[in-house]
Design an enzyme around this catalytic site. Structure first.
Site, PDB file in Angstrom:
ATOM      1  N   ARG A 132      -0.682   6.131   3.342  1.00 29.69           N
ATOM      2  CA  ARG A 132      -0.104   6.655   4.586  1.00 29.69           C
ATOM      3  C   ARG A 132       0.196   8.144   4.431  1.00 29.69           C
ATOM      4  NH1 ARG A 132       4.425   3.408   7.156  1.00 29.69           N
ATOM      5  NH2 ARG A 132       5.579   3.706   5.225  1.00 29.69           N
ATOM      6  N   LYS A 147       3.987  -2.106  -7.138  1.00 30.74           N
ATOM      7  CA  LYS A 147       3.038  -2.214  -6.029  1.00 30.74           C
ATOM      8  C   LYS A 147       1.700  -2.749  -6.534  1.00 30.74           C
ATOM      9  CE  LYS A 147       1.613   0.951  -2.392  1.00 30.74           C
ATOM     10  NZ  LYS A 147       2.254   1.822  -1.412  1.00 30.74           N
ATOM     11  N   ARG A 182      13.375   2.550   0.865  1.00 29.37           N
ATOM     12  CA  ARG A 182      13.634   2.658  -0.572  1.00 29.37           C
ATOM     13  C   ARG A 182      14.871   1.822  -0.882  1.00 29.37           C
ATOM     14  NH1 ARG A 182       9.303   4.073  -0.330  1.00 29.37           N
ATOM     15  NH2 ARG A 182       8.373   6.127  -0.599  1.00 29.37           N
TER      16      ARG A 182
HETATM   17  P1  ATP Z   1       5.849   3.782   1.740  1.00 27.55           P
HETATM   18  O1  ATP Z   1       7.073   3.082   1.311  1.00 27.55           O
HETATM   19  O2  ATP Z   1       6.067   4.894   2.668  1.00 27.55           O
HETATM   20  O3  ATP Z   1       4.731   2.860   2.120  1.00 27.55           O
HETATM   21  P2  ATP Z   1       4.332   4.488  -0.577  1.00 27.55           P
HETATM   22  O4  ATP Z   1       4.678   5.555  -1.564  1.00 27.55           O
HETATM   23  O5  ATP Z   1       4.178   3.104  -1.071  1.00 27.55           O
HETATM   24  O6  ATP Z   1       5.459   4.573   0.462  1.00 27.55           O
HETATM   25  P3  ATP Z   1       1.631   4.431   0.666  1.00 27.55           P
HETATM   26  O7  ATP Z   1       1.095   5.409   1.620  1.00 27.55           O
HETATM   27  O8  ATP Z   1       1.750   3.002   1.111  1.00 27.55           O
HETATM   28  O9  ATP Z   1       3.035   4.998   0.195  1.00 27.55           O
HETATM   29  O10 ATP Z   1       0.728   4.459  -0.638  1.00 27.55           O
HETATM   30  C1  ATP Z   1       0.421   5.649  -1.309  1.00 27.55           C
HETATM   31  C2  ATP Z   1       1.222   5.718  -2.595  1.00 27.55           C
HETATM   32  O11 ATP Z   1       0.958   4.572  -3.382  1.00 27.55           O
HETATM   33  C3  ATP Z   1       0.838   6.893  -3.466  1.00 27.55           C
HETATM   34  O12 ATP Z   1       1.586   8.012  -3.130  1.00 27.55           O
HETATM   35  C4  ATP Z   1       1.131   6.395  -4.887  1.00 27.55           C
HETATM   36  O13 ATP Z   1       2.484   6.554  -5.208  1.00 27.55           O
HETATM   37  C5  ATP Z   1       0.884   4.905  -4.762  1.00 27.55           C
HETATM   38  N1  ATP Z   1      -0.472   4.521  -5.226  1.00 27.55           N
HETATM   39  C6  ATP Z   1      -1.634   5.216  -5.186  1.00 27.55           C
HETATM   40  N2  ATP Z   1      -2.654   4.492  -5.680  1.00 27.55           N
HETATM   41  C7  ATP Z   1      -2.134   3.299  -6.046  1.00 27.55           C
HETATM   42  C8  ATP Z   1      -2.668   2.142  -6.639  1.00 27.55           C
HETATM   43  N3  ATP Z   1      -3.971   1.994  -6.918  1.00 27.55           N
HETATM   44  N4  ATP Z   1      -1.803   1.123  -6.884  1.00 27.55           N
HETATM   45  C9  ATP Z   1      -0.493   1.195  -6.595  1.00 27.55           C
HETATM   46  N5  ATP Z   1       0.069   2.280  -6.037  1.00 27.55           N
HETATM   47  C10 ATP Z   1      -0.737   3.316  -5.755  1.00 27.55           C
END
Ligand code: ATP
Length: 318
Positions: free
Chosen positions: A115, A180, A313
């Site tokens: 995102r 994640k 968060r």
């Molecule tokens: P939000 O809570 O806003 O969704 P988020 O940091 O999880 O925050 P996303 O846009 O869903 O944001 O995902 C992008 C983020 O996920 C990146 O900034 C990085 O921190 C993380 N990311 C990138 N690649 C991967 C991956 N392969 N596996 C897990 N996390 C990843």
């Protein structure tokens, strides 16, 4: 280069001469391509004098025939070896008039995205990078809560394959504990109140075991279940789960899914901060409403929040 990889994917030794004959190139050209394979795709190749070349680990590549033989995924599948991002390709396909529904898959993404322009780390042949395109008629109800529905379908596909602790984080992350394992990015073109196309982008960490590129806690199916997975099987199961939940959502709206979604929400009842740009709202997660918006208790009063720019968060005191 990828033709060479396909010859090596069985994980056995192949002599430089045999590879050269198969590719119609010299042995030294084979050697050069191998150097590229290692440098560009991060793969490791054993080179043994007298025996030839062997991939350090056999590769299971994506295979359209295997996916359709699975019999559960009804969508036509387009597979790319390497692409900027499967969502970007899906958007280009819509522009070209490719008829939806269909699915785009890639072995790797050069510019995988999350995102708000954040990067999605997408190494070659390790993980699943998938975009499903749907044509949506009939207005906003078909869009409401859609990204939560996709999250639920992804989570069930992972659980069915043995990642028993996969759960959800509003709005659309799939986590194991606080790590994640999958991310979801929905993009929309057209008029959501009339006819539009929606791209359901899903990235799942499947066999990835290490990376220093992800700047938050992460995990993969392999790290959780301690075995490698066939990504073709995941595509089949994910396709089936998406179809099941999209049908339910189409027929009855997000209301039909709301309670089940809350049941798998890892942060129910937790103290969180909701981040919207530079603003932060502290509260306790109550759940989601009938449209998939977040219900948060703020200073004793329940408030509703929705929109693509919001991030949750956990608070330290949660
Ligand atoms: P939000 O809570 O806003 O969704 P988020 O940091 O999880 O925050 P996303 O846009 O869903 O944001 O995902 C992008 C983020 O996920 C990146 O900034 C990085 O921190 C993380 N990311 C990138 N690649 C991967 C991956 N392969 N596996 C897990 N996390 C990843």
């Amino acid at each position: 280069m990828l033709t060479l990889l396909k010859l090596l994917k069985d994980g056995r030794f192949h002599s430089g001469q045999a590879l050269g004959v198969a590719l119609g190139i010299s042995r030294s050209a084979v050697w050069k391509q191998l150097q590229h394979l290692e440098a560009e795709l991060g793969l490791s190749v054993h080179k043994v004098r007298g025996r030839g070349y062997q991939l350090a680990k056999p590769l299971l590549l994506l295979d359209a025939a295997e996916i359709s033989a699975g019999g559960l995924c009804e969508w036509p599948v387009h597979i790319f070896d390497s692409i900027d991002s499967t969502n970007a390709e899906a958007l280009r396909s819509i522009e070209r008039g490719v008829e939806a529904p269909f699915m785009v898959l890639a072995e790797r993404q050069i510019a995988g995205r999350g995102r708000r322009g954040r990067k999605w780390v997408s190494p070659f042949a390790d993980n699943l990078y998938c975009s499903v395109v749907l044509r949506i008629e009939g207005g906003m109800r078909q869009i409401e809560g859609l990204s939560l529905v996709v999250g639920l379908a992804v989570m069930h596909a992972l659980r069915d394959m043995g990642v028993s602790k996969a759960g959800l984080k509003w709005p659309n992350d799939v986590l194991v504990g606080e790590k994640k394992i999958a991310g979801i990015l929905l993009e929309l073109v057209g008029d959501p109140a009339d006819v539009c196309h929606v791209v359901l982008g899903v990235g799942v960490n499947v066999n990835m075991q290490s990376t220093d590129e992800v700047d938050q806690q992460w995990t993969s199916m392999c790290l959780e279940a301690r075995r490698d997975f066939d990504r073709n099987e995941l595509v089949v199961r994910l396709g089936a789960k998406l179809q099941q939940y999209l049908r339910l959502h189409h027929a009855s709206g997000f209301t039909a899914i709301q309670l089940e979604w809350e049941q798998y929400h890892l942060w129910q009842g937790r103290a969180v901060s909701l981040i919207a740009g530079v603003n932060q709202i502290d509260g306790v997660v109550m759940g989601v409403d009938r449209q998939g918006a977040l219900r948060l208790k703020v200073d004793g009063v329940e408030k509703i929040f929705s929109g693509g720019e919001l991030s949750l968060r956990l608070r330290d005191d949660s």
